[in-house]
Design an enzyme around this catalytic site. Structure first.
Site, mmCIF file in Angstrom:
data_model
loop_
_atom_site.group_PDB
_atom_site.id
_atom_site.type_symbol
_atom_site.label_atom_id
_atom_site.label_comp_id
_atom_site.label_asym_id
_atom_site.label_seq_id
_atom_site.Cartn_x
_atom_site.Cartn_y
_atom_site.Cartn_z
ATOM 1 N N SER A 115 46.628 -16.807 0.663
ATOM 2 C CA SER A 115 47.845 -16.177 -0.089
ATOM 3 C C SER A 115 48.179 -17.073 -1.437
ATOM 4 O O SER A 115 47.537 -17.255 -2.170
ATOM 5 C CB SER A 115 49.050 -15.741 0.897
ATOM 6 O OG SER A 115 50.090 -15.273 0.602
ATOM 7 N N ASP A 166 46.804 -4.346 0.384
ATOM 8 C CA ASP A 166 47.549 -5.527 0.360
ATOM 9 C C ASP A 166 48.790 -5.428 -0.764
ATOM 10 O O ASP A 166 48.412 -5.646 -1.863
ATOM 11 C CB ASP A 166 46.872 -6.713 0.058
ATOM 12 C CG ASP A 166 47.908 -8.016 0.352
ATOM 13 O OD1 ASP A 166 48.881 -7.911 0.579
ATOM 14 O OD2 ASP A 166 47.064 -9.001 0.401
ATOM 15 N N HIS A 197 47.805 -7.917 3.965
ATOM 16 C CA HIS A 197 47.820 -9.350 3.766
ATOM 17 C C HIS A 197 47.010 -10.092 4.952
ATOM 18 O O HIS A 197 47.976 -9.896 6.012
ATOM 19 C CB HIS A 197 49.110 -9.723 3.621
ATOM 20 C CG HIS A 197 49.066 -10.702 2.576
ATOM 21 N ND1 HIS A 197 48.723 -10.949 1.036
ATOM 22 C CD2 HIS A 197 49.952 -12.161 2.667
ATOM 23 C CE1 HIS A 197 49.026 -12.014 0.643
ATOM 24 N NE2 HIS A 197 49.785 -12.747 1.473
HETATM 25 C C1 MLT Z 1 52.385 -15.797 -3.948
HETATM 26 O O1 MLT Z 1 51.429 -16.538 -4.456
HETATM 27 O O2 MLT Z 1 53.551 -15.689 -4.173
HETATM 28 C C2 MLT Z 1 51.466 -14.908 -2.982
HETATM 29 O O3 MLT Z 1 50.868 -13.881 -3.701
HETATM 30 C C3 MLT Z 1 52.509 -14.324 -1.970
HETATM 31 C C4 MLT Z 1 52.862 -15.307 -1.005
HETATM 32 O O4 MLT Z 1 52.499 -16.255 -0.807
HETATM 33 O O5 MLT Z 1 53.970 -14.736 -0.479
#
Ligand code: MLT
Length: 215
Positions: A115, A166, A197
């Site tokens: 993420s 996602d 996710h």
């Molecule tokens: C981000 O980098 O903000 C991601 O895509 C989502 C997350 O980490 O919550």
């Protein structure tokens, strides 16, 4: 080495951990946590991907209401791209400094992240191919949004692993990243699974296979 990656960072004030590998020349996996994670919980991903590798795991130094992150965002999925770029330079400098301090120079290095951690890994690889040439990105997306920097990513190898439903890493953003990185010389492998996710067993197996096939 790119100039920005030579800027100094203070390893003593940057929380991180290093777990040595099974041999002094074992590869190094750099593990990068998602929003609200930390260097301890994500380190297990490094061992799962490459048993026997050393694991270098820093903590993101941006706080969003107390949750650790790697860069600021204006809203979910809307990144402060100037901060993405500045933090990617910082992470590259961290890797250079940590390799020197811990005697990790000359060993293959693979970055992996989930993420937000995947996003900073991708940004750093595209800005500093010499520092982070290989990335396994779980639930990552295009880290630069509409503000795409001028980069040359020859030699970079990216594995993008995403759920096709996602909302936090939309398929359109991943497709744009694939196109952006490929057009700048990166080799991109993209694998999409049904779902949202996260990281599933099939993706871990695909990542292990991809890593085993690298020269
Ligand atoms: C981000 O980098 O903000 C991601 O895509 C989502 C997350 O980490 O919550």
């Amino acid at each position: 080495m790119s100039a920005d990656a030579r800027s100094t960072v203070d390893l003593d004030t940057w929380p991180h951990l290093l777990t040595e590998g099974s041999s002094p020349d074992a590869p190094v996996v750099l593990t990068l946590h998602g929003t609200g994670g930390d260097e301890r919980e994500i380190a297990a991903l490094g061992t799962a991907l490459m048993p026997g590798a050393a694991v270098l795991s820093p903590r993101g130094r941006v706080s969003e209401g107390g949750a650790n992150r790697w860069f600021r965002r204006l809203a979910e999925g809307v990144f402060d791209v100037d901060d993405v770029i500045a933090r990617a330079h910082e992470l590259a400098a961290f890797v250079v400094a940590a390799r020197e301090r811990y005697d990790l120079e000359g060993r293959p290095l693979i970055a992996t992240g989930f993420s937000n951690g995947a996003n900073i890994a991708l940004a750093t690889a595209l800005l500093h191919p010499d520092v982070l040439p290989r990335v396994v990105a779980f639930s990552g997306m295009h880290p630069f949004g509409d503000q795409e920097p001028d980069v040359l990513a020859t030699g970079v190898e990216l594995l993008l692993l995403n759920g096709d439903q996602d909302p936090m890493a939309p398929a359109a953003s991943v497709a744009r990243l694939e196109q952006f990185a490929s057009a700048r010389g990166a080799s991109v492998t993209r694998r999409s699974r049904p779902g949202g996710h996260g990281i599933d067993q099939g993706e871990l197996a695909a990542a292990q296979e991809w890593l085993a096939g690298l020269k």
